[in-house]
Design a protein around this motif. Structure first.
Motif, mmCIF file in Angstrom:
data_model
loop_
_atom_site.group_PDB
_atom_site.id
_atom_site.type_symbol
_atom_site.label_atom_id
_atom_site.label_comp_id
_atom_site.label_asym_id
_atom_site.label_seq_id
_atom_site.Cartn_x
_atom_site.Cartn_y
_atom_site.Cartn_z
ATOM 1 N N PHE A 12 17.967 -8.820 60.671
ATOM 2 C CA PHE A 12 17.104 -8.242 61.709
ATOM 3 C C PHE A 12 16.205 -9.330 62.296
ATOM 4 O O PHE A 12 16.061 -9.430 63.513
ATOM 5 N N LEU A 13 15.596 -10.145 61.428
ATOM 6 C CA LEU A 13 14.718 -11.215 61.904
ATOM 7 C C LEU A 13 15.476 -12.235 62.728
ATOM 8 O O LEU A 13 14.978 -12.703 63.754
ATOM 9 N N SER A 14 16.673 -12.608 62.290
ATOM 10 C CA SER A 14 17.434 -13.616 63.039
ATOM 11 C C SER A 14 17.822 -13.081 64.411
ATOM 12 O O SER A 14 17.804 -13.818 65.394
ATOM 13 N N GLN A 15 18.134 -11.787 64.510
ATOM 14 C CA GLN A 15 18.443 -11.176 65.810
ATOM 15 C C GLN A 15 17.204 -11.122 66.693
ATOM 16 O O GLN A 15 17.266 -11.411 67.878
ATOM 17 N N ARG A 16 16.079 -10.775 66.100
ATOM 18 C CA ARG A 16 14.831 -10.666 66.861
ATOM 19 C C ARG A 16 14.370 -12.033 67.348
ATOM 20 O O ARG A 16 13.926 -12.177 68.468
ATOM 21 N N LYS A 17 14.469 -13.049 66.495
ATOM 22 C CA LYS A 17 14.011 -14.383 66.872
ATOM 23 C C LYS A 17 14.795 -14.920 68.056
ATOM 24 O O LYS A 17 14.263 -15.638 68.880
ATOM 25 N N ALA A 18 16.064 -14.555 68.118
ATOM 26 C CA ALA A 18 16.876 -15.009 69.239
ATOM 27 C C ALA A 18 16.368 -14.408 70.540
ATOM 28 O O ALA A 18 16.539 -14.990 71.604
ATOM 29 N N GLY A 19 15.699 -13.249 70.453
ATOM 30 C CA GLY A 19 15.263 -12.575 71.660
ATOM 31 C C GLY A 19 13.783 -12.679 71.956
ATOM 32 O O GLY A 19 13.315 -12.145 72.945
ATOM 33 N N GLY A 20 13.007 -13.347 71.118
ATOM 34 C CA GLY A 20 11.590 -13.409 71.433
ATOM 35 C C GLY A 20 10.726 -13.910 70.292
ATOM 36 O O GLY A 20 11.225 -14.318 69.257
ATOM 37 N N PRO A 21 9.404 -13.836 70.490
ATOM 38 C CA PRO A 21 8.461 -14.370 69.495
ATOM 39 C C PRO A 21 8.343 -13.478 68.275
ATOM 40 O O PRO A 21 8.690 -12.306 68.298
ATOM 41 N N ARG A 22 7.836 -14.078 67.209
ATOM 42 C CA ARG A 22 7.631 -13.386 65.950
ATOM 43 C C ARG A 22 6.435 -12.448 66.070
ATOM 44 O O ARG A 22 5.469 -12.744 66.734
ATOM 45 N N SER A 23 6.518 -11.318 65.391
ATOM 46 C CA SER A 23 5.437 -10.338 65.376
ATOM 47 C C SER A 23 4.783 -10.341 64.006
ATOM 48 O O SER A 23 5.430 -10.631 63.009
ATOM 49 N N ASN A 24 3.505 -9.996 63.942
ATOM 50 C CA ASN A 24 2.835 -9.864 62.649
ATOM 51 C C ASN A 24 3.286 -8.614 61.913
ATOM 52 O O ASN A 24 2.895 -8.383 60.784
#
Length: 163
Positions: A12-24
């Motif tokens: 999930f994190l690797s997919q999200r990172k490809a699409g934008g910034p990290r969230s807290n």
């Protein structure tokens, strides 16, 4: 209890990172993105923002037990996973001082993070207030006793003599 395979969260994190910034709130966002255990068994249809709100509300009520299984299995996104878990610990586990009082110990969120010993050193969470334990190995009689106890607790019609 909410069971999460850490490898699924890492994906999930690797997919999200490809699409934008990290969230807290990466781990909370992950929890809100999928149905878990009882919701699936009971055919509860809550997804997306509604599930995220429900997860946040339960965390704020200090009624969540989260099991993160297989921290040692994460290789590619280990740093991001550790940062997200530490953010979650700060936000939802280690924050309520009243919950640490003995009379309120049942009114707190809990987290259990599993890892095999071999991979633990590279992925250990090192925070004050986090207990680390090692489960002792079991011999064959202990394994049989555990399995019988598990089956008796899980299935009312199980009889150890029938195994």
């Amino acid at each position: 209890p909410i069971f999460v395979r850490v490898a699924d969260f890492a994906h999930f994190l690797s997919q999200r990172k490809a699409g934008g910034p990290r969230s807290n709130h990466d781990l909370l966002d992950f929890l809100g993105s999928r149905a878990h255990g009882n919701a699936v068994r009971n055919k509860i249809q809550i997804f997306g923002p509604d599930l995220s709100r429900l997860m946040r509300a339960e965390l704020e009520r200090h009624r969540v037990v989260l099991v993160l299984d297989g921290l040692d299995e994460v290789t590619t996104a280990r740093k991001a996973v550790l940062e997200a878990v530490e953010d979650f610990l700060t936000s939802y586990i280690l924050t309520n001082e009243k919950c640490s009082e003995p009379e309120n110990s049942s009114k707190r969120n809990r987290i259990v993070i599993t890892s095999r010993i071999a991979g633990y050193a590279a992925s250990a969470i090192r925070r004050e207030g986090i207990a680390h334990s090692v489960v002792r190995g079991m011999d064959l009689p202990a394994i049989c006793q555990f399995c019988d106890s598990w089956m008796l607790a899980s299935y009312s019609d199980f009889k150890p003599e029938d195994r």
